[in-house]
Design a protein around this motif. Structure first.
Motif, mmCIF file in Angstrom:
data_model
loop_
_atom_site.group_PDB
_atom_site.id
_atom_site.type_symbol
_atom_site.label_atom_id
_atom_site.label_comp_id
_atom_site.label_asym_id
_atom_site.label_seq_id
_atom_site.Cartn_x
_atom_site.Cartn_y
_atom_site.Cartn_z
ATOM 1 N N UNK A 5 0.427 -3.586 2.785
ATOM 2 C CA UNK A 5 0.350 -3.508 1.323
ATOM 3 C C UNK A 5 -0.521 -4.633 0.776
ATOM 4 N N UNK A 6 -0.372 -5.823 1.339
ATOM 5 C CA UNK A 6 -1.175 -6.958 0.873
ATOM 6 C C UNK A 6 -2.657 -6.756 1.192
ATOM 7 N N UNK A 7 -2.956 -6.150 2.364
ATOM 8 C CA UNK A 7 -4.349 -5.915 2.736
ATOM 9 C C UNK A 7 -5.007 -4.875 1.835
#
Length: 239
Positions: A5-7
């Motif tokens: 999700x962060x990527x």
């Protein structure tokens, strides 16, 4: 999941494992239809599932416990599509006839025939069938007696007793009656049990009863999804 999700830069919440487990146990707690197909016949039966609560080391040192816990899985399946329509998980002491009225209360109104073994030859099952407007095909007990003053919902059982007597009243007569009534379709309920155990085993991995209900509900739903992918077609061939 949080790393992915962060990527991607997407702002969405990621549930953690314990939260998923807490929500998963809420599945399968209420009797609900697993398939919405318009069916006319239903076959009903039950089977036992073992509950594993002992580790390998305990079994190796002291053997299996004498008080082995079992659960009873009741299934209502469509003999044509092999879909599981309804499922109920109970303790081992719950009789098949006790679950039958609950099945019919949630069953589709299109059902015309229900096939079950001798365990469903009870007044409660016949009354539930009458109220639902379907015909229960279950062999009466060998010592069954015709009652002229029987209530209205027991007329089907009286007719079955007279039909068997008219065919001879012996074991051959019972076999012929089952064949004429199409009773042997009930064996497809055992096929559903066999498929369940071949795919998922004859035991339950969960320890708590609520989690076991969710486990069985999920497995039955998975079988229906497999059916949707396609079923084998058999054809007679000559050699």
């Amino acid at each position: 999941m949080m790393s992915l999700v962060m990527l991607t830069g997407i702002a969405i919440p990621v549930p953690y494992y314990t939260q998923i487990c807490k929500r998963a146990k809420l599945l399968g707690q209420e009797l609900a239809l697993l398939s919405k197909k318009n069916v006319k016949d239903v076959v009903i039966d039950s089977t036992g599932l073992k509950v594993y609560g002992e580790g390998e080391w305990k079994v190796r040192k002291h053997g299996y416990s004498k008080r082995r816990t079992w659960r009873k899985l009741h299934l209502a399946a469509c003999p044509d599509s092999h879909d599981i329509l309804l499922e109920v998980l109970t303790d081992n002491s719950t009789g098949d006839c006790e679950v039958y009225p609950d099945f019919l209360a949630k069953a589709p109104a299109s059902i015309q025939h229900a096939y079950g073994d001798g365990a469903y030859d009870t007044e409660g099952c016949y009354e539930a069938s009458y109220l639902h407007g379907l015909s229960l095909v279950a062999p009466p007990q060998r010592n069954a007696v015709f009652h002229s003053d029987a209530p209205y919902h027991m007329e089907a059982r009286n007719n079955a007793i007279l039909e068997i007597l008219g065919l001879g009243g012996d074991d051959d007569a019972r076999k012929l009656w089952k064949k004429l009534k199409g009773y042997h379709r009930r064996s497809l309920s055992e096929t559903a049990m066999f498929r369940f155990k071949c795919l998922f085993g004859d035991h339950l991995a969960s320890h708590k009863f609520e989690n076991q209900k969710a486990e069985v509900w999920t497995k039955c739903l998975a079988i229906n999804r497999m059916n949707a992918l396609g079923m084998p077609n058999g054809e007679w061939i000559t050699i």
